[in-house]
Design a protein around this motif. Structure first.
Motif, PDB file in Angstrom:
ATOM      1  N   THR A   1      30.090  95.078  81.313  1.00  9.17           N
ATOM      2  CA  THR A   1      28.725  95.222  81.809  1.00  9.17           C
ATOM      3  C   THR A   1      27.756  94.272  81.110  1.00  9.17           C
ATOM      4  O   THR A   1      26.687  93.965  81.641  1.00  9.17           O
ATOM      5  CB  THR A   1      28.225  96.665  81.615  1.00  9.17           C
TER       6      THR A   1
ATOM      7  N   GLU B   1      35.060  98.351  86.390  1.00 12.41           N
ATOM      8  CA  GLU B   1      34.536  96.996  86.272  1.00 12.41           C
ATOM      9  C   GLU B   1      35.643  95.954  86.269  1.00 12.41           C
ATOM     10  O   GLU B   1      36.730  96.190  85.744  1.00 12.41           O
ATOM     11  CB  GLU B   1      33.715  96.878  84.974  1.00 12.41           C
TER      12      GLU B   1
ATOM     13  N   GLY C   1      30.449  90.527  90.186  1.00 18.01           N
ATOM     14  CA  GLY C   1      29.327  90.527  89.263  1.00 18.01           C
ATOM     15  C   GLY C   1      28.558  89.235  89.199  1.00 18.01           C
ATOM     16  O   GLY C   1      27.588  89.118  88.436  1.00 18.01           O
TER      17      GLY C   1
END
Length: 418
Positions: free
Chosen positions: A5, A40, A77
């Motif tokens: 993240t 993720e 992302g």
């Protein structure tokens, strides 16, 4: 090392990340490696010696990558890592299960099972439900206590108990924290809860039963009606559902579309439930009758159905009795959710003399329970509580077919490994 993240904020920097290998693709002179950590993913790109090292990576192995973070509109992302160093930290054998494998196969390989995101989400949702139920109670002044799981006598009447050796003596695995949570109330802890394993030696292979499961137990003083407990529990469950859905967002709803907040509960008496179903007697409702009742109530918009005034014949000696319409009943209830029982709760008998009378009436001697019974000779406030099966709640909330699907590593008849 940075979590996935944080990577988007590291453009232009050289970093190191680690994760499971989700995919390896060799395209011309380039190698594309996707690492994942939970939900993720990060795409890593390299050429030359990096390409050759990437060729030997196996999907599901654990790898480390160092390189510069660069923007990439086509990568997860919006960023990727230009690999300068890649290392296989831990290899994987050929994957032993498939996403569509039967639950029996998946249970043999829990590590592989929970690498599947949907399987992991089930446990994350269960954790969220438990956390938010605890938070709901804590906000109302409840405290957590932890009772012993090794006992000198069974904690419930009946034969569904595991006996173990204990330094030359017999001991039993706790079927319930019942005695101890009532003792906590007598000791002056006004509001308590416990979330902990309990053990039932039930040789049942049904989709609803396990021999070891987490019981979420609540007890509080000042309770005089089962309706007070019903209101408390249903509000707690609804808030936990709502906050779980909010915390997990679209990922939960897309994987488990049945995970919705239950509406207002419907409260009926046991006699009314029998009338609806067309049955008679003081016996417990069967699983099939509970499903039928749940279906009828669901058509009226009620997924939570509380059945109050359960007959004395079904209940243990410590439930408070009352008479209504010529029947000997109790101030107790069962809570059904989507047609399956998830809770038994009751006002407890706090008066020592009456408690002892009810003990004898149930054909019990009290041997091995002296420590519990004697507690009531010291004075005890009116109180009540309930016990909720955590895995059963999450099973029904998520729309899973059985308790095994809702458990991390379940225990049942014939299942001690892994």
């Amino acid at each position: 090392m940075f979590s996935f993240t944080q990577i988007a904020g590291k453009v232009g920097q050289t970093i190191r990340v680690e994760g499971f290998v989700s995919a390896v693709r060799i395209q011309g002179k380039m190698a594309f490696v996707v690492l994942e950590s939970g939900a993720e993913k990060i795409q890593c790109v390299g050429s030359g010696p990096v390409r050759e090292k990437a060729k030997v990576l196996m999907v599901h192995g654990y790898a480390a990558v160092e390189g510069e973070v660069v923007k990439s509109s086509q990568a997860p992302g919006g960023v990727e890592i230009q690999i300068s160093l890649i290392e296989l930290v831990s290899a994987s054998i050929p994957w032993p299960i498939a996403e569509k494998s039967d639950i029996g196969v998946k249970l043999e390989w829990p590590v592989a099972r929970f690498r599947e995101r949907r399987e992991a989400l089930g446990q994350i949702a269960q954790s969220q439900l438990e956390f938010h139920m605890m938070a709901h109670l804590q906000a109302q002044g409840f405290i957590a206590l932890h009772s012993p799981k090794l006992m000198g006598a069974p904690s419930e009447s009946g034969a569904e108990v595991f006996e173990v050796k204990y330094f030359g003596e017999k001991a039993y695995l706790a079927q319930s924290p019942q005695f101890y949570k009532q003792m906590a109330i007598a000791a002056g802890f006004a509001k308590i809860y416990e979330s902990a394993p309990v053990f039932r030696a039930e040789p049942s292979f049904s989709s609803r039963h396990a021999t070891e499961f987490v019981s979420f137990d609540v007890e509080l003083e000042g309770v005089r009606s089962e309706h007070e407990l019903i209101v408390l529990e249903c509000a707690m469950i609804r808030e936990a559902m709502r906050k779980t859905i909010h915390a997990m967002g679209d990922e939960l709803s897309s994987s488990f579309p049945k995970a919705t907040v239950a509406g207002a509960e419907k409260v009926i008496t046991f006699a009314q439930a029998q009338e609806i179903l067309g049955v008679r007697g003081d016996e417990s409702l069967s699983a099939e009758e509970e499903r039928r009742l749940g279906g009828i109530m669901a058509e009226q918009g009620h997924e939570l159905v509380a059945i109050a005034q359960v007959p004395w014949a079904q209940r243990p000696f410590y439930h408070m009795k009352e008479t209504a319409d010529g029947r000997m009943l109790t101030r107790s209830f069962e809570l059904l959710y989507r047609g399956v029982e998830i809770t038994t709760g009751a006002v407890r008998e706090h008066r020592y003399a009456i408690l002892m009378e009810q003990l004898v009436e149930k054909g019990l001697s009290g041997k091995g329970m002296e420590f519990y019974l004697e507690s009531f000779q010291l004075g005890c406030p009116p109180h009540g509580g309930f016990g909720l099966g955590l895995a059963r709640l999450s099973m029904l909330f998520l729309g899973l077919p059985g308790i095994k699907e809702a458990s991390f590593i379940p225990r049942g008849p014939g299942r001690l490994i892994p």
